[in-house]
Design a protein around this motif. Structure first.
Motif, PDB file in Angstrom:
ATOM      1  N   ILE A 159      -1.896  -7.431  -3.127  1.00 22.26           N
ATOM      2  CA  ILE A 159      -2.687  -6.871  -2.031  1.00 22.26           C
ATOM      3  C   ILE A 159      -3.985  -7.650  -1.848  1.00 22.26           C
ATOM      4  N   THR A 160      -4.751  -7.765  -2.904  1.00 20.33           N
ATOM      5  CA  THR A 160      -6.055  -8.427  -2.787  1.00 20.33           C
ATOM      6  C   THR A 160      -5.921  -9.908  -2.466  1.00 20.33           C
ATOM      7  N   ASP A 161      -4.923 -10.568  -3.053  1.00 18.08           N
ATOM      8  CA  ASP A 161      -4.757 -11.997  -2.801  1.00 18.08           C
ATOM      9  C   ASP A 161      -4.391 -12.259  -1.343  1.00 18.08           C
ATOM     10  N   LEU A 165      -6.409   9.550  -5.216  1.00 17.59           N
ATOM     11  CA  LEU A 165      -5.787   8.259  -5.494  1.00 17.59           C
ATOM     12  C   LEU A 165      -6.763   7.342  -6.223  1.00 17.59           C
ATOM     13  N   ASP A 166      -6.273   6.742  -7.304  1.00 13.86           N
ATOM     14  CA  ASP A 166      -7.095   5.820  -8.090  1.00 13.86           C
ATOM     15  C   ASP A 166      -7.175   4.481  -7.376  1.00 13.86           C
ATOM     16  N   ALA A 167      -8.366   3.923  -7.311  1.00 14.65           N
ATOM     17  CA  ALA A 167      -8.547   2.639  -6.632  1.00 14.65           C
ATOM     18  C   ALA A 167      -8.011   1.468  -7.438  1.00 14.65           C
ATOM     19  N   CYS A 168      -7.758   1.659  -8.722  1.00 13.83           N
ATOM     20  CA  CYS A 168      -7.331   0.544  -9.572  1.00 13.83           C
ATOM     21  C   CYS A 168      -6.035  -0.117  -9.095  1.00 13.83           C
ATOM     22  N   PRO A 169      -4.992   0.651  -8.765  1.00 15.40           N
ATOM     23  CA  PRO A 169      -3.763  -0.028  -8.324  1.00 15.40           C
ATOM     24  C   PRO A 169      -3.963  -0.863  -7.066  1.00 15.40           C
ATOM     25  N   LEU A 170      -4.986  -0.560  -6.312  1.00 17.04           N
ATOM     26  CA  LEU A 170      -5.222  -1.297  -5.070  1.00 17.04           C
ATOM     27  C   LEU A 170      -5.758  -2.690  -5.336  1.00 17.04           C
ATOM     28  N   GLY A 171      -6.161  -2.930  -6.589  1.00 16.90           N
ATOM     29  CA  GLY A 171      -6.618  -4.260  -6.937  1.00 16.90           C
ATOM     30  C   GLY A 171      -5.499  -5.180  -7.366  1.00 16.90           C
ATOM     31  N   ALA A 172      -4.270  -4.719  -7.209  1.00 15.74           N
ATOM     32  CA  ALA A 172      -3.119  -5.537  -7.588  1.00 15.74           C
ATOM     33  C   ALA A 172      -3.143  -6.841  -6.795  1.00 15.74           C
ATOM     34  N   LEU A 223       0.828  -1.213   0.000  1.00 14.48           N
ATOM     35  CA  LEU A 223       0.000   0.000   0.000  1.00 14.48           C
ATOM     36  C   LEU A 223       0.858   1.257   0.000  1.00 14.48           C
ATOM     37  N   LEU A 224       1.944   1.225   0.750  1.00 15.00           N
ATOM     38  CA  LEU A 224       2.815   2.396   0.797  1.00 15.00           C
ATOM     39  C   LEU A 224       3.421   2.684  -0.571  1.00 15.00           C
ATOM     40  N   ALA A 249      -4.646  -2.053   9.884  1.00 14.30           N
ATOM     41  CA  ALA A 249      -3.367  -1.481   9.445  1.00 14.30           C
ATOM     42  C   ALA A 249      -3.664  -0.342   8.479  1.00 14.30           C
ATOM     43  N   THR A 250      -3.262   0.879   8.861  1.00 12.92           N
ATOM     44  CA  THR A 250      -3.656   2.078   8.121  1.00 12.92           C
ATOM     45  C   THR A 250      -2.448   2.775   7.503  1.00 12.92           C
ATOM     46  N   VAL A 251      -2.631   3.204   6.250  1.00 11.85           N
ATOM     47  CA  VAL A 251      -1.648   4.045   5.556  1.00 11.85           C
ATOM     48  C   VAL A 251      -2.378   5.320   5.131  1.00 11.85           C
TER      49      VAL A 251
END
Length: 414
Positions: free
Chosen positions: A311-313, A301-308, A265-266, A291-293
């Motif tokens: 992270i999701t797995d 911030l675009d939510a798309c990269p967070l679906g990598a 996430l960072l 756990a917060t960043v």
């Protein structure tokens, strides 16, 4: 270190994890003759203790003092308790992982002390292997993490069942021995003391196991913080840290997974051009780790990269979820919420009667029909004192206080 030694080390670390200890033992055998080898590796969530060769009944509890007292870089050889008896051992401790690991070689009685060159090779090889183990733990790939978590759950369930069974048996013994029907008070006192000591030892064993399979939350966060400081050492972004205000421990796979998720996430947050400050914090609630960043960027911030996948797995394997709160002009807060198992509570089975043995189920069936101990004894052709023993076990395993409550639970489930 010559080419042959390096090739041996390479062949060891390229093996599946379950084959590494036998290979280490075989590689050291010509240099340090031994009858068996065992390891206690605290980074491993599901099987921290492994053994090969003539290790008899060697346990993790016997290796724990060697791990705690050992000094990394200084192999120790001498007499220690192994397999319930005093044995000649060589203990090699490594700090290549944060909470260290120990390799113990069981040697023949009267074996000649290992010379310094042999000790140096054993230390170097174990440091290399431990570093290799730690890499797997830190990276915590989703597939391996899923297997680790499944095995850890099974292991915890077995420990809970054994604890319940032992507690029930000892409680039943104590109930009989404390009966006023016994005349020999000295025998009763002695037997009671023995049973109490056994209960204390059983609880100590459970604590020792948790100390290996778990990691204090504050220490887990400190390990994360050290890595993040290194990441941002030459960055203009200021790092702020919020360690957990809790003395609780985390399962090792949860700690490893949370650190990996926060790092991922960072990296996503740092891709923004407008960020000058990032706050990373952990908070433990009763049921989950949060756990917060949080950044001070533009809040776009675009939510798309967070679906990598990384992270999701990881979150999917841990049963967690990702929350995102973006406020334009004020920044973005990303929170990974990971559920926690309660370390001190046994894992409940779907059917509360599954923990009972066959004879206990028979006794409970008669008990639910309102039969008294004498009648149950006659029906099952056992003694009345045996019936009392089974009833005590049943009440303990079901977590109820009376025969009536046990009967009600039986009728509710049946």
């Amino acid at each position: 270190m010559d080419a042959t030694t390096l090739n041996t080390a390479y062949e060891i670390i390229r093996q599946p994890l379950g084959e590494i200890l036998p290979r280490v033992s075989a590689a050291l055998a010509p240099l340090i003759p031994h009858r068996g080898a065992a390891e206690l590796s605290t980074h491993c969530a599901h099987s921290p203790f492994k053994a090969v060769g003539e290790t008899d009944l060697l346990t993790a509890a016997e290796l724990t003092p060697l791990l705690m007292s050992g000094r990394a870089g200084a192999p120790w050889q001498g007499t220690a308790t192994a397999g319930g008896a005093a044995r000649e051992v060589l203990a090699v401790t490594s700090d290549a992982t944060a909470r260290r690991s120990v390799l113990v070689l069981l040697r023949d009685e009267g074996a000649a002390p290992v010379a310094e060159p042999g000790l140096a090779v054993a230390q170097a090889l174990w440091d290399l292997v431990t570093s290799h183990f730690d890499r797997f733990a830190v990276e915590a790939l989703p597939g391996a993490l899923a297997r680790s978590r499944a095995a850890a759950d099974t292991r915890a369930r077995v420990i809970a069942e054994l604890t319940t069974a032992h507690a029930a048996a000892l409680s039943g013994v104590l109930g009989v021995l404390r009966s006023r029907a016994l005349d020999d008070s000295s025998a009763r006192v002695t037997a009671t003391d023995l049973a109490v000591n056994a209960l204390i030892e059983m609880r100590a064993e459970a604590k020792r196991d948790r100390s290996v399979a778990e990691e204090p939350a504050r220490e887990a966060f400190d390990r994360l913080a050290d890595g993040l400081r290194t990441m941002l050492r030459h960055s203009p972004v200021r790092l702020e840290l919020g360690p957990p205000d809790s003395a609780r421990s985390l399962a090792a796979d949860v700690a490893h997974g949370a650190r990996a998720i926060v790092r991922a996430l960072l990296l996503v947050v740092l891709e923004q051009d407008t960020v000058s400050r990032v706050h990373v914090g952990w908070q433990l609630t009763e049921h989950e780790l949060r756990a917060t960043v949080r950044d001070d960027g533009a809040g776009g911030l675009d939510a798309c990269p967070l679906g990598a996948g990384s992270i999701t797995d990881r979150l999917e394997v841990l049963g967690g979820r990702l929350e995102m709160d973006a406020v334009p002009g004020w920044g973005t807060t990303l929170t990974a919420a990971i559920p926690l198992a309660t370390a001190d509570a046994p894992i409940a089975a779907a059917d509360p009667l599954t923990g009972l043995g066959g004879r206990e189920l028979e006794v409970l069936t008669h008990l639910a029909l309102g039969h008294r101990n004498r009648q149950i004894a006659q029906e099952l052709h056992i003694s009345e004192s045996t019936v009392k023993f089974h009833v005590a076990n049943i009440l303990t395993k079901l977590g109820v206080a009376s025969r009536g409550e046990a009967a009600a639970l039986f009728h509710a489930v049946a």
